[in-house]
Design a protein around this motif. Structure first.
Motif, PDB file in Angstrom:
ATOM      1  N   TYR A  97     -10.327   4.476   1.434  1.00  0.00           N
ATOM      2  CA  TYR A  97      -9.224   4.290   1.978  1.00  0.00           C
ATOM      3  C   TYR A  97      -8.877   5.245   2.944  1.00  0.00           C
ATOM      4  CZ  TYR A  97      -4.083   2.306   1.856  1.00  0.00           C
ATOM      5  OH  TYR A  97      -3.119   1.844   2.889  1.00  0.00           O
ATOM      6  N   ILE A 106       3.188  10.124   0.059  1.00  0.00           N
ATOM      7  CA  ILE A 106       2.233   8.697  -0.739  1.00  0.00           C
ATOM      8  C   ILE A 106       2.494   7.776  -0.668  1.00  0.00           C
ATOM      9  CG2 ILE A 106       1.943   8.459  -3.365  1.00  0.00           C
ATOM     10  CD1 ILE A 106       2.917  11.437  -4.293  1.00  0.00           C
ATOM     11  N   LYS A 107       1.684   6.779  -0.571  1.00  0.00           N
ATOM     12  CA  LYS A 107       0.711   5.533   0.210  1.00  0.00           C
ATOM     13  C   LYS A 107       0.269   5.061  -1.612  1.00  0.00           C
ATOM     14  CE  LYS A 107       1.882   5.596   4.277  1.00  0.00           C
ATOM     15  NZ  LYS A 107       2.415   4.640   4.830  1.00  0.00           N
ATOM     16  N   TYR A 108       0.544   4.131  -1.410  1.00  0.00           N
ATOM     17  CA  TYR A 108      -0.411   2.633  -2.833  1.00  0.00           C
ATOM     18  C   TYR A 108      -1.453   2.658  -2.502  1.00  0.00           C
ATOM     19  CZ  TYR A 108       2.784   5.123  -6.295  1.00  0.00           C
ATOM     20  OH  TYR A 108       3.738   6.672  -7.166  1.00  0.00           O
ATOM     21  N   ALA A 109      -2.294   2.138  -3.461  1.00  0.00           N
ATOM     22  CA  ALA A 109      -3.555   1.407  -3.122  1.00  0.00           C
ATOM     23  C   ALA A 109      -3.715   0.749  -4.319  1.00  0.00           C
ATOM     24  CB  ALA A 109      -4.851   2.134  -2.762  1.00  0.00           C
ATOM     25  N   TYR A 110      -3.993  -0.769  -4.145  1.00  0.00           N
ATOM     26  CA  TYR A 110      -3.241  -1.666  -4.522  1.00  0.00           C
ATOM     27  C   TYR A 110      -5.095  -2.053  -4.522  1.00  0.00           C
ATOM     28  CZ  TYR A 110       1.140  -1.562  -5.183  1.00  0.00           C
ATOM     29  OH  TYR A 110       2.060  -0.626  -4.440  1.00  0.00           O
ATOM     30  N   VAL A 128      -0.319  -2.126 -10.839  1.00  0.00           N
ATOM     31  CA  VAL A 128       0.643  -1.294 -10.520  1.00  0.00           C
ATOM     32  C   VAL A 128       0.012  -0.111  -9.572  1.00  0.00           C
ATOM     33  CG1 VAL A 128       1.143   0.874 -11.507  1.00  0.00           C
ATOM     34  CG2 VAL A 128       1.346  -0.976 -12.633  1.00  0.00           C
ATOM     35  N   GLY A 129      -1.434   0.125  -8.609  1.00  0.00           N
ATOM     36  CA  GLY A 129      -1.539   0.503  -7.491  1.00  0.00           C
ATOM     37  C   GLY A 129      -1.650   1.936  -8.262  1.00  0.00           C
ATOM     38  N   LEU A 130      -2.305   2.391  -6.959  1.00  0.00           N
ATOM     39  CA  LEU A 130      -2.953   4.069  -7.319  1.00  0.00           C
ATOM     40  C   LEU A 130      -2.331   4.424  -5.838  1.00  0.00           C
ATOM     41  CD1 LEU A 130      -7.415   2.995  -7.979  1.00  0.00           C
ATOM     42  CD2 LEU A 130      -5.065   4.115  -9.758  1.00  0.00           C
ATOM     43  N   PRO A 131      -1.949   6.282  -6.546  1.00  0.00           N
ATOM     44  CA  PRO A 131      -1.165   6.983  -5.317  1.00  0.00           C
ATOM     45  C   PRO A 131      -2.846   7.195  -4.835  1.00  0.00           C
ATOM     46  CG  PRO A 131      -1.025   8.009  -7.412  1.00  0.00           C
ATOM     47  CD  PRO A 131      -1.999   7.038  -7.693  1.00  0.00           C
ATOM     48  N   LEU A 132      -2.216   7.447  -3.090  1.00  0.00           N
ATOM     49  CA  LEU A 132      -3.303   8.591  -2.514  1.00  0.00           C
ATOM     50  C   LEU A 132      -2.553   9.327  -1.688  1.00  0.00           C
ATOM     51  CD1 LEU A 132      -4.658   4.870  -0.466  1.00  0.00           C
ATOM     52  CD2 LEU A 132      -5.882   6.032  -2.782  1.00  0.00           C
ATOM     53  N   GLN A 133      -2.404  10.954  -1.273  1.00  0.00           N
ATOM     54  CA  GLN A 133      -1.807  11.648  -0.950  1.00  0.00           C
ATOM     55  C   GLN A 133      -3.293  11.918   0.103  1.00  0.00           C
ATOM     56  OE1 GLN A 133      -0.049  14.125  -2.904  1.00  0.00           O
ATOM     57  NE2 GLN A 133       1.031  14.938  -1.213  1.00  0.00           N
TER      58      GLN A 133
END
Length: 79
Positions: A14, A27-31, A58-63
């Motif tokens: 990403y 923090i963004k989320y990826a699905y 639910v997604g995963l946090p991306l910082q």
């Protein structure tokens, strides 16, 4: 997102092209898609074991670091 045919391994990359002006480390989320919902996956970068269903819904946090063209890579291994 790259997923093996048997869905036991996957890799997600990403990236963010440009950082916002005066943006914080939001923090963004990826699905991710393409994982087997019933399988459990170990995510190396987050040191977590989650089901494919949880990851996709639910997604995963991306910082990201506060910079342009920042990348974030995750590896998924079936457990």
């Amino acid at each position: 997102m790259l997923v093996s045919k048997d869905k036991s391994l996957a890799q997600m990359t990403y990236y963010r092209r440009l950082s916002g002006v005066n943006s914080t480390n939001e923090i963004k989320y990826a699905y991710p898609r393409g994982l087997a919902p019933e399988k459990k996956y170990y995510i190396r970068e987050l040191n977590l074991i989650l089901s494919g269903s949880t990851i996709m819904n639910v997604g995963l946090p991306l910082q990201f670091a506060q910079m342009d063209f920042a990348t974030f890579k995750m590896h998924f291994e079936e457990k």
